[in-house]
Design a protein around this motif. Structure first.
Motif, PDB file in Angstrom:
ATOM      1  N   PHE A 105       0.843  -1.197   0.000  1.00 33.46           N
ATOM      2  CA  PHE A 105       0.000   0.000   0.000  1.00 33.46           C
ATOM      3  C   PHE A 105       0.876   1.244   0.000  1.00 33.46           C
ATOM      4  N   GLU A 106       0.466   2.240  -0.781  1.00 34.83           N
ATOM      5  CA  GLU A 106       1.142   3.535  -0.809  1.00 34.83           C
ATOM      6  C   GLU A 106       0.289   4.550  -0.079  1.00 34.83           C
ATOM      7  N   GLY A 107       0.938   5.358   0.798  1.00 30.81           N
ATOM      8  CA  GLY A 107       0.227   6.387   1.530  1.00 30.81           C
ATOM      9  C   GLY A 107       0.217   7.690   0.772  1.00 30.81           C
ATOM     10  N   VAL A 165      -8.731 -10.959  -0.279  1.00 33.84           N
ATOM     11  CA  VAL A 165      -8.732 -10.764   1.173  1.00 33.84           C
ATOM     12  C   VAL A 165     -10.132 -10.377   1.635  1.00 33.84           C
ATOM     13  N   ALA A 166     -10.823  -9.553   0.842  1.00 35.15           N
ATOM     14  CA  ALA A 166     -12.209  -9.201   1.180  1.00 35.15           C
ATOM     15  C   ALA A 166     -13.085 -10.450   1.181  1.00 35.15           C
ATOM     16  N   GLU A 167     -12.812 -11.365   0.283  1.00 40.72           N
ATOM     17  CA  GLU A 167     -13.552 -12.624   0.237  1.00 40.72           C
ATOM     18  C   GLU A 167     -13.315 -13.434   1.513  1.00 40.72           C
ATOM     19  N   ARG A 188      -9.688  -1.694   7.482  1.00 38.95           N
ATOM     20  CA  ARG A 188     -10.378  -0.637   6.736  1.00 38.95           C
ATOM     21  C   ARG A 188      -9.997  -0.620   5.260  1.00 38.95           C
ATOM     22  N   LEU A 189      -8.843  -1.168   4.922  1.00 47.08           N
ATOM     23  CA  LEU A 189      -8.381  -1.173   3.535  1.00 47.08           C
ATOM     24  C   LEU A 189      -9.036  -2.281   2.717  1.00 47.08           C
ATOM     25  N   PHE A 190      -9.749  -3.178   3.381  1.00 50.80           N
ATOM     26  CA  PHE A 190     -10.323  -4.328   2.687  1.00 50.80           C
ATOM     27  C   PHE A 190     -11.841  -4.437   2.817  1.00 50.80           C
ATOM     28  N   GLU A 191     -12.411  -3.868   3.874  1.00 49.76           N
ATOM     29  CA  GLU A 191     -13.803  -4.201   4.190  1.00 49.76           C
ATOM     30  C   GLU A 191     -14.804  -3.685   3.169  1.00 49.76           C
ATOM     31  N   HIS A 192     -14.439  -2.709   2.346  1.00 48.13           N
ATOM     32  CA  HIS A 192     -15.356  -2.207   1.325  1.00 48.13           C
ATOM     33  C   HIS A 192     -15.000  -2.704  -0.075  1.00 48.13           C
ATOM     34  N   ALA A 193     -14.005  -3.568  -0.171  1.00 47.31           N
ATOM     35  CA  ALA A 193     -13.603  -4.107  -1.472  1.00 47.31           C
ATOM     36  C   ALA A 193     -14.591  -5.190  -1.915  1.00 47.31           C
ATOM     37  N   THR A 194     -14.630  -5.420  -3.215  1.00 50.50           N
ATOM     38  CA  THR A 194     -15.528  -6.424  -3.783  1.00 50.50           C
ATOM     39  C   THR A 194     -14.764  -7.712  -4.053  1.00 50.50           C
TER      40      THR A 194
END
Length: 350
Positions: A105-107, A165-167, A188-194
């Motif tokens: 991840f890049e900030g 990871v979201a899966e 938080r970086l994954f929970e809204h991913a599809t």
């Protein structure tokens, strides 16, 4: 022109009335030029009497319309944009349905952080680690990883890795379980991913399906077999049949073994398990593609398509037979005391 000034020590020694008069005269004489000096005297840190007198002098100036120019508006704080997945790597899948994932991840200000995970298709997120990392350190870690890993390790689209990871996270929700505590900083970086769609599979080509058991001979699929503990009784029965002193034909022995293998497949590969193993094969096909191995990729896709077909007889599927036979052989080794059950368990994290 010299800026006006005052001797603070001398001011502090004056009586209050004299101090007030001195600052009043100073303000009248210098006007706007007196403002910085008086403001400094009125600030915290000065003698209390001096502060009070300086504030009165500033007030008198303000009554005359002499005030300090407004301070410039503070510069807006640069809003740090959410981290984005810049690069990602996946390993192949082992016999328990687990695989490793690295996501970089890049900030918002150029910093980078690496999230390292183990995800499993039956339990979700098994392990997680990571933190800030430099590009130089990342390249060194990748080189060491490729040199030491038994499973193939490929770079993929970051969005797909995040989706996988979201899966796994969705699997936790469905099971009513929680990922490891260390995942909290990354969640938080994954929970809204599809979650990604399963890889598309072409119609099963029978010639390729017939050769699909050969996949189990590949080094990266050496650990692919059904759970030995679940077939322990079947393995003991098979050993007894093989070691029986009764004189029976090879054909009868083969039929008996085939019956045991078929029973194991029917019991251990119900529709849900077949879909899971088919997905594993389809994911491995993508790994084979990424490493330029077109033939194993084609075999894996054909085996997956046939295994996922609800109308097909899994007992006749060469790859399914291979999973069962290897599990029986391993369970037989456990029963004979040659290996430990814990060393060959296919349970995630074992």
């Amino acid at each position: 022109m010299t800026a006006p000034s005052l001797d603070v020590a001398a001011l502090s020694a004056l009586p209050e009335d004299a101090l007030d008069a001195r600052l009043r005269d100073f303000a009248r004489e210098h006007g706007a030029e007196a403002l910085p000096v008086l403001a400094a005297l009125a600030a915290e840190g000065a003698d209390r009497a001096v502060r009070r007198a300086a504030k009165r002098a500033l007030y008198r100036l303000s009554q005359r319309g002499v005030t300090a120019p407004p301070r410039p508006a503070p510069k807006p704080v640069a809003e740090r944009r959410p981290e984005r997945a810049a690069r990602a790597w996946l390993s192949g899948i082992d016999g328990s349905g687990s695989r490793a994932a690295w996501i970089l991840f890049e900030g918002g200000f150029g910093g980078t952080a690496l999230c390292s995970l183990i995800v499993n298709d039956t339990v979700g997120i098994v392990d997680v680690a990571g933190g800030e990392i430099t590009k130089k350190r990342l390249e060194a870690e990748l080189a060491a990883l490729r040199a030491s890993q038994k499973l193939p390790w490929v770079e993929i689209e970051p969005a797909r890795a995040v989706g996988l990871v979201a899966e796994a996270l969705a699997l936790h929700r469905a099971r009513g379980t929680a990922p490891p505590a260390a995942f909290a900083r990354w969640q938080r970086l994954f929970e809204h991913a599809t979650p990604p769609e399963p890889p598309a599979l072409p119609p099963a080509e029978s010639a390729l399906v017939e050769r699909s058991a050969g996949l189990l001979e590949l080094p990266e699929m050496a650990g692919w077999f059904l759970e030995p503990e679940a077939v322990q009784a079947d393995a003991v029965e098979l050993l007894a049949a093989r070691e029986s002193r009764l004189v029976v034909s090879d054909q009868i022995k083969a039929e008996r073994e085939e019956a045991i293998v078929g029973r194991v497949i029917e019991r251990e590969l119900p529709p849900e398990a077949r879909v899971r193993w088919a997905r594993r094969l389809a994911e491995m096909a993508l790994v084979f593609d990424a490493t330029g191995r077109t033939e194993p990729a084609a075999l894996a896709r054909a085996a997956a398509a046939a295994l996922a077909d609800p109308g097909a007889d899994a007992r006749r599927h060469p790859f399914a037979q291979g999973l069962a036979r290897r599990a029986l052989d391993v369970a037989g080794e456990v029963a004979s005391g040659r290996i430990k059950a814990a060393d060959v368990s296919r349970k995630p994290g074992a």
